[in-house]
Write a protein that holds these residues in place. Structure first.
Motif, PDB file in Angstrom:
ATOM      1  N   ASP A 131      16.812  13.826   4.152  1.00  0.00           N
ATOM      2  CA  ASP A 131      15.806  14.071   5.184  1.00  0.00           C
ATOM      3  C   ASP A 131      14.667  14.953   4.660  1.00  0.00           C
TER       4      ASP A 131
ATOM      5  N   CYS B  99      12.374  12.891   2.460  1.00  0.00           N
ATOM      6  CA  CYS B  99      11.511  12.003   3.247  1.00  0.00           C
ATOM      7  C   CYS B  99      10.280  12.759   3.747  1.00  0.00           C
ATOM      8  N   SER B 100      10.480  13.990   4.178  1.00  0.00           N
ATOM      9  CA  SER B 100       9.356  14.804   4.637  1.00  0.00           C
ATOM     10  C   SER B 100       8.385  15.091   3.501  1.00  0.00           C
TER      11      SER B 100
ATOM     12  N   GLN C 175       6.268  11.926   2.642  1.00  0.00           N
ATOM     13  CA  GLN C 175       5.168  11.700   3.579  1.00  0.00           C
ATOM     14  C   GLN C 175       4.049  12.713   3.371  1.00  0.00           C
TER      15      GLN C 175
ATOM     16  N   SER D 175       5.274   7.023   2.003  1.00  0.00           N
ATOM     17  CA  SER D 175       5.773   6.615   3.312  1.00  0.00           C
ATOM     18  C   SER D 175       7.284   6.460   3.261  1.00  0.00           C
ATOM     19  N   VAL D 176       7.894   6.418   4.431  1.00  0.00           N
ATOM     20  CA  VAL D 176       9.328   6.175   4.559  1.00  0.00           C
ATOM     21  C   VAL D 176       9.495   4.749   5.060  1.00  0.00           C
ATOM     22  N   ARG D 177       9.931   3.862   4.179  1.00  0.00           N
ATOM     23  CA  ARG D 177      10.063   2.448   4.543  1.00  0.00           C
ATOM     24  C   ARG D 177      11.288   2.204   5.403  1.00  0.00           C
TER      25      ARG D 177
ATOM     26  N   GLU E  75      14.098   4.558   7.544  1.00  0.00           N
ATOM     27  CA  GLU E  75      14.415   5.912   7.993  1.00  0.00           C
ATOM     28  C   GLU E  75      15.823   6.327   7.567  1.00  0.00           C
ATOM     29  N   PRO E  76      16.060   7.643   7.435  1.00  0.00           N
ATOM     30  CA  PRO E  76      17.389   8.116   7.030  1.00  0.00           C
ATOM     31  C   PRO E  76      18.478   7.631   7.973  1.00  0.00           C
ATOM     32  N   SER E  77      19.609   7.258   7.384  1.00  0.00           N
ATOM     33  CA  SER E  77      20.765   6.817   8.157  1.00  0.00           C
ATOM     34  C   SER E  77      22.017   7.191   7.389  1.00  0.00           C
TER      35      SER E  77
ATOM     36  N   ALA F  51      17.865   6.701   2.564  1.00  0.00           N
ATOM     37  CA  ALA F  51      16.587   6.264   3.120  1.00  0.00           C
ATOM     38  C   ALA F  51      15.812   5.603   1.992  1.00  0.00           C
TER      39      ALA F  51
END
Length: 309
Positions: free
Chosen positions: A132, A135-136, A139, A144-146, A148-150, A159
């Motif tokens: 996470d 990802c921040s 950005q 970009s985040v293609r 999202e985290p899961s 992600a």
């Protein structure tokens, strides 16, 4: 288009030099050996023995490669034949089948069926401490985040992040912490970028990698990514025949087997995407496109100093 791309090839080294100072603000720190030493290192260090090795993966390093193909079992068999390996396919029930390419009993790559009619492509995984947070950062650095985290925090959270040129990597926390290198493996990773300078800026700022120019008169100018001083990947200017940026794994073979490997792939139904050419780290590489449309780079195994990353 070809002329403009050709001009870009000729001026890449100059552009990299002009913008190195800008890149240092994203931890592109100077390396303690002079540019071009990698070329001499290749001559001084003996090549790996013809066996696959399993090595630890440090955070910020590629840990796994997956083929997403409309015909995953066939794509896995294609790669296995190229590397003189085998394929093991497991039925995951509702999750479909997963094929694994093995060489000398070690896992080299996986293969899954493409989803939503997407084109065949590689999914390269990079281990990170916190998905996470990365990802921040991606950005904030213009990417970009293609996807999202899961997944579960601390176990298998993942992600997909994308740089401003369109090249993407899957970041994962947890999972396998080893990979295979040397001949008979996916022993190296390369970013083929339409804007190498922008790609270097982004990935160095996200992973806290450093970078150094690769100066070799025999091949296109490029950059080497280092993770804590360890060489982990390279970036080269995409040619005019390559319409987009993307990360590609390199199937590494011994030098005397390179031409035979390319011929074998053609006999198996592949076509040439980029003809065999000199490479500043791997001596020679070629991009082949197997029957499902999946790209794969074939190259000569890197030196032990590079492969030990």
């Amino acid at each position: 288009m070809q002329n403009s791309r050709k001009n870009g090839d000729n001026t890449l080294a100059d552009a990299l030099s002009r913008r190195l100072e800008l890149l240092t603000t994203t931890r592109l720190a100077p390396i303690d050996f002079e540019a071009g030493s990698v070329s001499r290192l290749r001559k001084a260090v003996p090549r790996c023995a013809n066996r696959v090795r399993s090595v630890p993966v440090h955070p910020g390093t590629m840990s796994w490669h997956e083929m997403h193909s409309p015909f995953p079992e066939e794509s896995a068999a294609f790669l296995a034949e190229l590397l003189d390996g085998d394929v093991a396919t497991a039925d995951h029930g509702g999750g479909g089948c997963y094929s694994t390419v093995l060489c000398d009993g070690l896992h080299v790559a996986g293969a899954l069926h493409t989803t939503h009619n997407r084109a065949a492509a590689w999914n390269t995984f990079v281990r990170v401490p916190n998905v996470d947070h990365l990802c921040s950062i991606a950005q904030a650095r213009g990417g970009s985040v293609r996807v999202e985290p899961s997944g579960i925090l601390g176990l298998d959270r993942r992600a997909v992040i994308c740089d401003p040129t369109g090249a993407s990597l899957t970041i994962i926390a947890g999972g396998d912490d080893r990979r295979t290198v040397g001949a008979g493996a996916l022993g190296w990773d390369e970013l083929r970028s339409i804007d190498p300078v922008e790609s270097v800026r982004f990935w160095c700022s996200v992973f806290e990698w450093t970078a150094m120019p690769i100066l070799d008169a025999r091949a296109a100018q490029g950059m080497l990514f280092l993770n804590g001083g360890r060489a982990v990947a390279s970036v080269q200017q995409a040619t005019a025949s390559e319409p987009r940026s993307r990360w590609l794994p390199i199937a590494t073979v011994r030098g005397e087997h390179f031409d035979a490997a390319v011929r074998k792939s053609i006999r198996s139904g592949a076509r040439i995407g980029v003809a065999p050419t000199a490479h500043s780290l791997l001596e020679r590489v070629a991009i082949i496109i197997e029957p499902s449309g999946l790209e794969l780079v074939v190259g000569i195994e890197p030196t032990t100093a590079i492969a030990a990353a």
